[in-house]
Design an enzyme around this catalytic site. Structure first.
Site, PDB file in Angstrom:
ATOM      1  N   ASP A   1       0.849  -1.199   0.000  1.00 13.31           N
ATOM      2  CA  ASP A   1       0.000   0.000   0.000  1.00 13.31           C
ATOM      3  C   ASP A   1       0.883   1.247   0.000  1.00 13.31           C
ATOM      4  OD1 ASP A   1      -2.176   1.629   0.128  1.00 13.31           O
ATOM      5  OD2 ASP A   1      -2.822   1.038   2.128  1.00 13.31           O
TER       6      ASP A   1
ATOM      7  N   CYS B   1      -5.953   4.540  -3.809  1.00 19.08           N
ATOM      8  CA  CYS B   1      -6.252   3.162  -3.414  1.00 19.08           C
ATOM      9  C   CYS B   1      -7.533   2.569  -3.996  1.00 19.08           C
ATOM     10  CB  CYS B   1      -6.328   3.083  -1.891  1.00 19.08           C
ATOM     11  SG  CYS B   1      -4.800   3.549  -1.057  1.00 19.08           S
TER      12      CYS B   1
ATOM     13  N   LYS C   1      -6.039  -5.395   3.743  1.00 21.44           N
ATOM     14  CA  LYS C   1      -6.860  -4.232   3.423  1.00 21.44           C
ATOM     15  C   LYS C   1      -7.839  -4.528   2.285  1.00 21.44           C
ATOM     16  CE  LYS C   1      -6.255   0.327   1.303  1.00 21.44           C
ATOM     17  NZ  LYS C   1      -5.370   1.493   1.168  1.00 21.44           N
TER      18      LYS C   1
ATOM     19  N   HIS D   1     -10.934  -1.784   1.443  1.00 26.36           N
ATOM     20  CA  HIS D   1     -11.182  -0.405   1.007  1.00 26.36           C
ATOM     21  C   HIS D   1     -12.051  -0.315  -0.238  1.00 26.36           C
ATOM     22  CE1 HIS D   1      -9.395   3.953   0.917  1.00 26.36           C
ATOM     23  NE2 HIS D   1     -10.667   3.911   1.306  1.00 26.36           N
TER      24      HIS D   1
ATOM     25  N   HIS E   1      -0.155   1.647  -6.023  1.00 24.27           N
ATOM     26  CA  HIS E   1       0.191   2.864  -6.778  1.00 24.27           C
ATOM     27  C   HIS E   1       1.483   3.409  -6.198  1.00 24.27           C
ATOM     28  CE1 HIS E   1      -1.344   4.989  -3.275  1.00 24.27           C
ATOM     29  NE2 HIS E   1      -2.490   4.357  -3.415  1.00 24.27           N
TER      30      HIS E   1
END
Length: 562
Positions: A15, A55, A114, A116, A323
């Site tokens: 992340d 994200c 995660k 999200h 990213h």
């Protein structure tokens, strides 16, 4: 070189990791021996591109193999990601993830870490956006993302400028009320009690309306779930790394005799950089470097269990970042974000390379040649068709799939990927396009819009915290800024008709590709619309009786040892 059917899949996504943070991509000061070892034993991509520089849309594209604008996961507002567990936006149930197809192929599928991408739609328990509704048999992790609020710091991360504005207006209302009250009591001026009481009630309601969400962000967003059940609310950051790793290892051990897909979606290296004491102070780059080195150690633990269980040659392992690194992240004078190497820009800047060019590594011993480096265009979206094909499934034919299978490239049967053009969005706004001109081998990139840096020469939007996608924070270019990435990968020297003879023909061809691409888009509900992206109390996941939401079931069981 063999081609075993139905390999296992271990997909690891960091992340906010910058491409320049990893040793095998040029970093010589942060130690990442396990990730570097993956590259040494496998295939490393040098032009691996995320479909978005933030994200939520990037992860939606990764799971579905589709540009986020196709699924409604691209924003038309300044909020580029989901803001709440208790909002109604998320990955639509009618989207097909690679997990869903692999589940249908008999795979055991799990997501650890995660998400999200939303939780609920209409009620607290419908779980329409939940991982278990998208093909995962098992979920353990964070339905949202890490925030500074999760650590309880004095530096809120969620809409800080908006919170400051709300608090300013609240203070103004309080000041006005006190002024009227003092004036009434001292007879300085005549005012009716009804007006004072009405102002006090309105002020109180205004304060409650915004503070009920932002004031309790730690309880609403910083939670851990196992499947549909909340295990920690708020989560205990000191034990999160240990718990995540145990869950991933346990899943591999439980499913070693059947084909499995394990998606480990790391919380590292997102702020607030939760780092165990064992790794604090170990790197030469402060807490961020410590966090990267701990992440690499976690990758090593996962590789160890694959080897220990005899699964090395039957497991397709993939490592990437969602990213680029965040340039604006800081606390005081300490930089809390990553390094994107020679590439311009970072997280939130859809067009510039620093926000979308990420590390990408694949290892499959005995099948893929070790030590291979591929310089052709590849995308996080390519994992979707690659995984589906290897598992014996079929890519959906009822929708546009933008990813291209990596298998021909990985096996060396072709020299060029299936990507001729890639479209780089900031929310729903097309900011840039790259073109691989295959007859010449040149990679061109045209920017139609770029963020306005604050300060001007800083290379980031420090004044805003994250760069906007539209409005006065963006400069539009007509003709577009054109770069030859083959010769100028850092996008330092924009070309013009005076300096590049092919300028007009290249920009025309890219413009035609944009027209053709836009024709493939169909209207879909906007999952990040203002209504879908506001906090709704009736959708808030809660492990008690709302609003009294707190529990610590997980850490009552865990011993907390790494």
């Amino acid at each position: 070189v063999s081609n075993p059917s139905k390999p296992n899949f271990l997909l690891i996504l960091a992340d906010d990791l910058g491409i320049g943070d990893v040793g095998c991509y040029g970093n010589d000061t942060i130690r990442t021996p396990n990730i570097d070892g993956l590259a040494k034993d496998g295939v490393r991509f040098t032009q691996h591109i995320a479909a978005a520089a933030v994200c939520t849309p990037s992860r939606a594209a990764f799971l579905t193999g589709r540009y986020p604008i196709r699924s409604g996961m691209a924003s038309s507002t300044q909020r580029q990601v989901l803001f709440w567990n208790g909002c109604s936006g998320g990955l639509p149930p009618n989207e097909t993830t690679f997990a869903r197809i692999l589940h249908q192929q008999g795979y055991s599928t799990a997501l650890v870490g995660k998400w999200h991408l939303g939780v609920n739609c209409k009620s607290r328990h419908d779980h329409c956006h939940h991982p278990l509704n998208h093909g995962f048999d098992y979920f353990y992790g964070m339905p949202f993302t890490l925030l500074n609020e999760c650590q309880g710091t004095d530096d809120p991360e969620l809409a800080k400028s908006l919170q400051d504005t709300y608090w300013l207006y609240t203070q103004m209302i309080i000041l006005a009320g006190l002024t009227l009250l003092i004036g009434k009591l001292t007879n300085l001026f005549s005012v009716k009690w009804k007006i004072i009481i009405c102002l006090a009630i309105c002020g109180l309601l205004y304060f409650i309306s915004w503070f009920s969400s932002y004031g309790f962000t730690k309880y609403w967003n910083c939670i851990l779930m196992r499947n549909h059940d909340i295990t920690e609310q708020p989560m205990n950051l000191e034990k999160t790394t240990s718990n995540m790793l145990k869950e991933a290892v346990s899943f591999i051990e439980r499913n070693k005799k059947r084909p499995f897909l394990l998606f480990v979606s790391l919380l590292h290296v997102h702020t607030p950089l939760i780092t165990t004491e064992k790794f604090q102070g170990r790197s030469r780059h402060g807490l961020y470097g410590d966090n990267v080195e701990e992440m690499d150690w976690m990758v090593g633990r996962l590789l160890d269990v694959i080897d220990k269980e005899g699964l090395k040659n039957t497991t397709f392992i993939y490592f990437a970042s969602d990213h680029g690194g965040s340039l604006e992240s800081h606390r005081g004078n300490a930089q809390f974000g990553g390094w994107n190497g020679i590439y311009k820009g970072g997280k939130g800047m859809a067009g510039w390379e620093g926000g979308i060019r990420v590390p990408g590594i694949v290892r499959w011993p005995g099948v893929l040649p070790a030590g291979t480096v591929i310089h052709d265009l590849t995308s996080l979206m390519d994992i979707f068709p690659t995984v589906v094909h290897l598992a014996g499934g079929a890519v959906p034919q009822d929708r546009v799939i933008d990813g291209r299978t990596l298998l021909p490239l990985l096996r060396g049967t072709v020299q060029c990927s299936g990507h001729e053009f890639m479209f780089h969005y900031c929310g729903v706004f097309l900011h840039a396009v790259r073109w691989h001109q295959k007859d010449s081998g040149t990679i061109w990139k045209a920017h139609y819009a770029t963020p306005v840096f604050q300060p001007e020469a800083s290379g980031a939007c420090f004044g805003r915290g994250i760069c906007p996608c539209f409005g006065d924070g963006v400069t539009h270019h007509d003709p577009p800024l054109l770069f030859n990435l083959s010769q100028d990968p850092s996008e330092a020297n924009p070309l013009s008709a005076d300096t590049e003879p092919l300028f007009d023909s290249v920009t025309r061809r890219i413009g035609k590709a944009v027209e053709e691409h836009l024709k493939t888009l169909t209207p879909v509900p906007q999952q990040l619309s203002p209504y879908n992206n506001i906090w709704k109390p009736w959708l808030q996941p809660c492990c008690g009786t709302f609003p009294f939401c707190w529990c610590d079931e997980e850490n009552n069981k865990a011993d907390g040892k790494l």
